[in-house]
Motif scaffolding. Structure first.
Motif, mmCIF file in Angstrom:
data_model
loop_
_atom_site.group_PDB
_atom_site.id
_atom_site.type_symbol
_atom_site.label_atom_id
_atom_site.label_comp_id
_atom_site.label_asym_id
_atom_site.label_seq_id
_atom_site.Cartn_x
_atom_site.Cartn_y
_atom_site.Cartn_z
ATOM 1 N N ILE A 1 34.923 100.996 -10.387
ATOM 2 C CA ILE A 1 34.306 101.950 -11.312
ATOM 3 C C ILE A 1 34.920 103.337 -11.145
ATOM 4 O O ILE A 1 35.309 104.001 -12.110
ATOM 5 N N TRP B 1 36.671 104.452 -18.294
ATOM 6 C CA TRP B 1 36.090 103.356 -19.054
ATOM 7 C C TRP B 1 35.584 103.882 -20.399
ATOM 8 O O TRP B 1 35.231 105.051 -20.508
ATOM 9 N N TRP C 1 32.859 103.305 -22.017
ATOM 10 C CA TRP C 1 31.413 103.478 -22.124
ATOM 11 C C TRP C 1 30.859 103.973 -20.792
ATOM 12 O O TRP C 1 31.499 103.810 -19.752
ATOM 13 N N PRO C 2 29.671 104.558 -20.799
ATOM 14 C CA PRO C 2 29.052 104.956 -19.525
ATOM 15 C C PRO C 2 28.909 103.759 -18.598
ATOM 16 O O PRO C 2 28.401 102.704 -18.992
ATOM 17 N N THR C 3 29.338 103.896 -17.372
ATOM 18 C CA THR C 3 29.339 102.749 -16.468
ATOM 19 C C THR C 3 27.962 102.422 -15.927
ATOM 20 O O THR C 3 27.779 101.367 -15.300
ATOM 21 N N ASP C 4 26.983 103.302 -16.182
ATOM 22 C CA ASP C 4 25.616 102.978 -15.776
ATOM 23 C C ASP C 4 24.828 102.315 -16.900
ATOM 24 O O ASP C 4 23.637 102.042 -16.755
ATOM 25 N N ASP C 5 25.471 102.037 -18.027
ATOM 26 C CA ASP C 5 24.831 101.324 -19.131
ATOM 27 C C ASP C 5 24.670 99.861 -18.729
ATOM 28 O O ASP C 5 25.651 99.198 -18.353
ATOM 29 N N TRP C 6 23.449 99.322 -18.817
ATOM 30 C CA TRP C 6 23.196 97.957 -18.359
ATOM 31 C C TRP C 6 24.054 96.935 -19.105
ATOM 32 O O TRP C 6 24.391 95.875 -18.569
ATOM 33 N N ALA D 1 27.222 96.217 -17.278
ATOM 34 C CA ALA D 1 27.053 95.903 -15.854
ATOM 35 C C ALA D 1 27.863 94.699 -15.392
ATOM 36 O O ALA D 1 28.375 94.682 -14.269
ATOM 37 N N GLU E 1 34.336 96.889 -5.547
ATOM 38 C CA GLU E 1 33.366 97.940 -5.245
ATOM 39 C C GLU E 1 33.940 99.339 -5.489
ATOM 40 O O GLU E 1 33.184 100.314 -5.550
#
Length: 287
Positions: free
Chosen positions: A259, A264, A266-271, A274, A256
């Motif tokens: 992140i 990282w 790539w954007p960590t909110d990119d599905w 996930a 948890e």
């Protein structure tokens, strides 16, 4: 460059690719003396019928063999439509993909059905997926196998685990062309699911790199064709993810907090990203 839904474009000697906007999936066909090999079959019966219409409209020939690069719905749910159109053509896949196509279909359909039941129907074509009859591959292999298309040799190779445990690549030596399935995606991060293998993925791409040279054409599962240098670039990003997960796990960083605890590629909110942590920590025995 391949545009969406503009039909089949020749990307190598007697090799054509069509890029479909729905799920941004590539369908590849390879001509040999015995007919066409079709790589992947799209995400529903209706979508596959559209692909078949495009093949016929372009006058490319008759499909005589199918390859599924892995078990996911957007690559296998057109299998029944192809057989309806062309008869009982053989469908090749790795042993893992063959064994998991039906269970994967059940899981995807359950997820989409839950979205419909909850009134979360973001994609109006989702009912097509739910109505599709699923046909599993019937020609499994382990490791590597060779297909004779009638004077033209095509190799199917399982280079290792990555997007799934059973991804394959299709290598056409005389055209110096490789179709990579979802081990590579030009449109952004490759998709990490909860049954991906982030820690194995870099070595798997190394095996792919061993098959190609600087002049090779590489067709990803999604997006436009690329070259070896591009593959090296995505391999470096995949390796960064693997190395970071290994380090975080060794340092005892809980999932948890992972992140925020690292950088990282790539954007960590990119599905598409996930599932990387869940599957990576699972490989380490920490999730």
């Amino acid at each position: 460059m391949l545009g969406y839904d503009t039909g089949f474009h020749e990307v190598g000697d007697r090799i054509w690719v069509a890029r479909y906007e729905w799920h941004d999936v590539n369908i590849t066909v390879i001509e040999g003396g015995a007919g066409l090999l079709m790589i992947d079959t799209h995400a529903s019966t209706r979508a596959a019928v559209g692909v078949i219409d495009d093949i016929r409209r372009a006058g490319l020939g008759e499909v005589t063999v199918v390859v599924n690069t892995h078990e996911h719905f957007d690559h296998t749910f057109g299998n029944a439509a192809v057989r309806s159109a062309y008869g009982p053509v053989p469908i090749h896949a790795t042993q893992h993909a063959t064994d998991h196509t039906l269970s994967s279909a059940v899981a995807f359909k359950a997820r989409f059905a839950a979205q419909v039941a909850a009134g979360e129907l973001a994609d109006p074509r989702t009912p097509e997926i739910l109505r599709t009859d699923v046909v599993a591959p019937d020609r499994p292999f382990v490791g590597r196998t060779t297909l004779d298309l009638g004077g033209r040799t095509v190799e199917l190779v399982h280079p290792g685990r990555g997007h799934t445990a059973g991804d394959l690549v299709t290598w056409v030596p005389d055209a110096n062309l490789l179709q990579a399935g979802d081990l590579l995606e030009e449109t952004g991060p490759p998709v990490y699911t909860d049954h991906s293998y982030p820690l194995d993925w870099p070595a798997t791409i190394d095996a792919v790199l061993d098959l190609i040279d600087a002049r090779s054409t590489v067709v990803p599962g999604h997006g436009v064709p690329v070259d070896k240098e591009w593959v090296r670039g995505q391999r470096a990003e995949i390796a960064q993810v693997a190395d970071t997960i290994q380090r975080l796990g060794s340092d005892g960083v809980p999932i948890e907090r992972a992140i925020a605890a690292a950088s990282w590629p790539w954007p960590t909110d990119d599905w598409r990203f996930a599932g990387a942590l869940q599957s990576g920590y699972a490989q380490l025995g920490l999730a």
